[in-house]
Design an enzyme around this catalytic site. Structure first.
Site, PDB file in Angstrom:
ATOM      1  N   ASP A 205      10.260  -7.606  35.430  1.00 58.03           N
ATOM      2  CA  ASP A 205       9.626  -7.523  33.841  1.00 58.03           C
ATOM      3  C   ASP A 205       8.528  -6.673  34.497  1.00 58.03           C
ATOM      4  O   ASP A 205       7.143  -6.796  35.279  1.00 58.03           O
ATOM      5  CB  ASP A 205       9.865  -9.124  33.143  1.00 58.03           C
ATOM      6  CG  ASP A 205       9.291  -8.799  32.430  1.00 58.03           C
ATOM      7  OD1 ASP A 205       9.951  -8.884  31.459  1.00 58.03           O
ATOM      8  OD2 ASP A 205       7.659  -9.179  32.000  1.00 58.03           O
ATOM      9  N   ILE A 206       7.825  -5.743  33.265  1.00 54.73           N
ATOM     10  CA  ILE A 206       7.021  -5.368  33.174  1.00 54.73           C
ATOM     11  C   ILE A 206       5.792  -6.072  32.918  1.00 54.73           C
ATOM     12  O   ILE A 206       5.138  -6.807  31.595  1.00 54.73           O
ATOM     13  CB  ILE A 206       7.271  -3.704  32.325  1.00 54.73           C
ATOM     14  CG1 ILE A 206       7.765  -2.933  32.233  1.00 54.73           C
ATOM     15  CG2 ILE A 206       5.479  -3.115  32.154  1.00 54.73           C
ATOM     16  CD1 ILE A 206       7.828  -2.351  31.650  1.00 54.73           C
ATOM     17  N   GLU A 248      11.745  -5.082  28.103  1.00 49.36           N
ATOM     18  CA  GLU A 248      10.668  -4.637  29.001  1.00 49.36           C
ATOM     19  C   GLU A 248      11.325  -5.056  30.514  1.00 49.36           C
ATOM     20  O   GLU A 248      10.965  -5.358  31.224  1.00 49.36           O
ATOM     21  CB  GLU A 248       8.883  -4.512  28.934  1.00 49.36           C
ATOM     22  CG  GLU A 248       8.812  -6.465  29.125  1.00 49.36           C
ATOM     23  CD  GLU A 248       8.439  -7.147  26.886  1.00 49.36           C
ATOM     24  OE1 GLU A 248       7.424  -7.796  27.504  1.00 49.36           O
ATOM     25  OE2 GLU A 248       9.095  -5.953  26.844  1.00 49.36           O
TER      26      GLU A 248
END
Length: 328
Positions: A205-206, A248
Site C-alpha cells: 500500500d502506498i 492504492e
C-alpha cells in the site's frame, strides 16, 4: 413418281426434326453449363475463405480456391504442385496440432474446431479457422479425399484478445485487476496445496497517497500508481502474479517461493520504489510503501486466509511508522 419422292421426304422430316431438336437442346445445355461455370467461378472468387480438396494418400492438394492467394499471399500453382507450401506456412508452434487435427478427420468424419496460425508470404501472422470433412460415400478402393474451408479469423482473434485484456487488466496501471489477480492466486494456492510446494502472498500500500493527490493533483497520483506498477512487475520473478486490487493497494503471489526468498523479493520491491523520484511544477518528491508478507501453512484452507494475514501485516507496517515490511 414425284408424289413418291415427296412422300419419302416428308417421311424423313420427323427424324430430322428430332435431330435438330436434340442439337438445339445440347446447345442449350452447353450454354447453361457455361453459365453455371461462370457463376461458380464468380462465387469462388468473391468468397473470402479458402475452399480446398486434399488427397490423403498421395499428400496432394487437388483444388484450392482463389482466396488462397489473397490470404496466404502465395502461389496456388506452387501449392497444387507441392502440399508442403501449405504445411510450411503454418506457424511452427501450431504445426503439430494442425497436422494431428487434420488426421482426426479420418476417425471423426469431420473436424470443425481447428484453429491455428499461419505466416503469410510477407511475414504477417494470421489466424485460420480450418474446417475439414471426409467423403464417406467413396467406393472401396477409391482415394480418401478430404475437403475443407479455411477462413481468416485474425480480426476476430484480435477482438477476443482485446476483450480479454479489458476484462482482466487494470486500465490505469496495465496490471491484473482484482478479479483476475484473485483467480490466478486461487489457482496457485490449489497447485501449492496439491504439490506440497511453498507459496507466499504480499500486500503493498502506498504511504500517504491521499496527501499526494491533495498536494499534486490526481493526474500526478495516477502517475505514481503507474510507476509503482512498473516497479512491481520489474522486481518480481517470472511466474509471479501481480495486480492492483484497490485504489492504492497492490498484491503479489510468489509460487514456489520460500518465506526467505519472498522476503528478498519484497525488499527488492521496496528498494526500487524508494528510488523513484517525481517532479511536479518544479517540486521533487518521493514515495514509500508499506508491505505485509505471509506464506502458506498447513492450516490454510483458502487463499483468502493468506490475503487476510498479509493485509493485517501491511496495516501493522502502517502502525509501526510506514515504509517497512512486516511478515506474518
Amino acid at each position: 413418281m414425284v408424289n413418291n419422292q415427296q412422300d419419302s421426304s416428308l417421311a424423313q422430316w420427323p427424324e430430322a426434326a428430332q435431330t435438330l431438336m436434340a442439337l438445339m437442346h445440347a446447345q442449350g445445355e452447353v450454354a447453361r453449363l457455361s453459365e453455371r461455370e461462370q457463376l461458380l467461378s464468380t462465387l469462388l472468387v468473391s468468397v473470402n475463405a479458402v475452399l480446398w480438396a486434399f488427397n490423403w494418400e498421395t499428400r496432394q492438394v487437388l483444388y484450392v480456391s482463389p482466396a488462397y492467394e489473397r490470404i496466404f499471399g502465395r502461389s496456388a500453382d506452387l501449392l497444387l504442385a507441392d502440399y508442403n507450401q501449405w504445411r510450411d506456412s503454418i506457424y511452427p508452434d501450431d504445426l503439430e496440432y494442425a497436422e494431428r487435427s487434420l488426421a482426426d478427420v479420418l476417425v471423426k468424419g469431420a473436424v470443425e474446431d481447428r484453429e491455428y496460425r499461419i505466416i503469410t508470404a510477407d511475414g504477417q501472422l494470421r489466424w485460420l479457422s480450418d474446417k475439414c470433412f471426409i467423403n464417406r460415400q467413396a467406393e472401396p478402393g477409391q482415394p480418401v479425399i478430404i475437403v475443407g474451408i479455411a477462413e481468416d479469423i485474425t480480426d476476430k482473434k484480435q477482438l477476443e484478445s482485446e476483450l480479454q485484456r479489458l476484462a482482466t487488466t487494470d486500465a490505469l496501471t496495465s496490471s491484473s485487476n482484482r478479479r483476475h489477480f484473485f483467480e490466478g492466486a486461487e489457482h496457485e494456492f490449489e497447485q501449492a496445496r496439491q504439490q506440497g510446494t511453498p507459496l507466499s502472498f504480499l500486500m503493498l500500500d502506498i504511504d500517504d497517497f491521499k496527501a499526494i493527490n491533495d498536494t499534486y493533483g490526481h493526474q500526478e497520483g495516477d502517475n505514481v500508481l503507474q510507476r509503482i506498477a512498473d516497479c512491481g512487475r520489474a522486481a518480481l520473478r517470472r511466474g509471479d502474479l501481480f495486480g492492483r486490487i484497490g485504489g492504492e493497494e497492490f498484491a503479489a503471489v510468489f509460487p514456489g517461493c520460500t518465506p526467505d526468498m519472498a522476503l528478498q523479493v519484497a525488499e527488492r520491491v521496496q528498494r526500487e520504489i524508494q528510488g523513484l523520484t517525481f517532479n511536479h511544477e518544479g517540486q521533487t518528491f518521493g514515495i514509500t510503501v508499506s508491505q505485509g508478507l505471509t506464506s502458506l501453512t498447513a492450516e490454510d484452507e483458502s487463499v483468502e486466509s493468506l490475503f487476510a494475514r498479509a493485509d493485517a501485516a501491511m496495516y501493522e507496517a502502517k502502525r509501526q511508522g510506514k515504509n517497512r515490511i512486516i511478515t506474518a
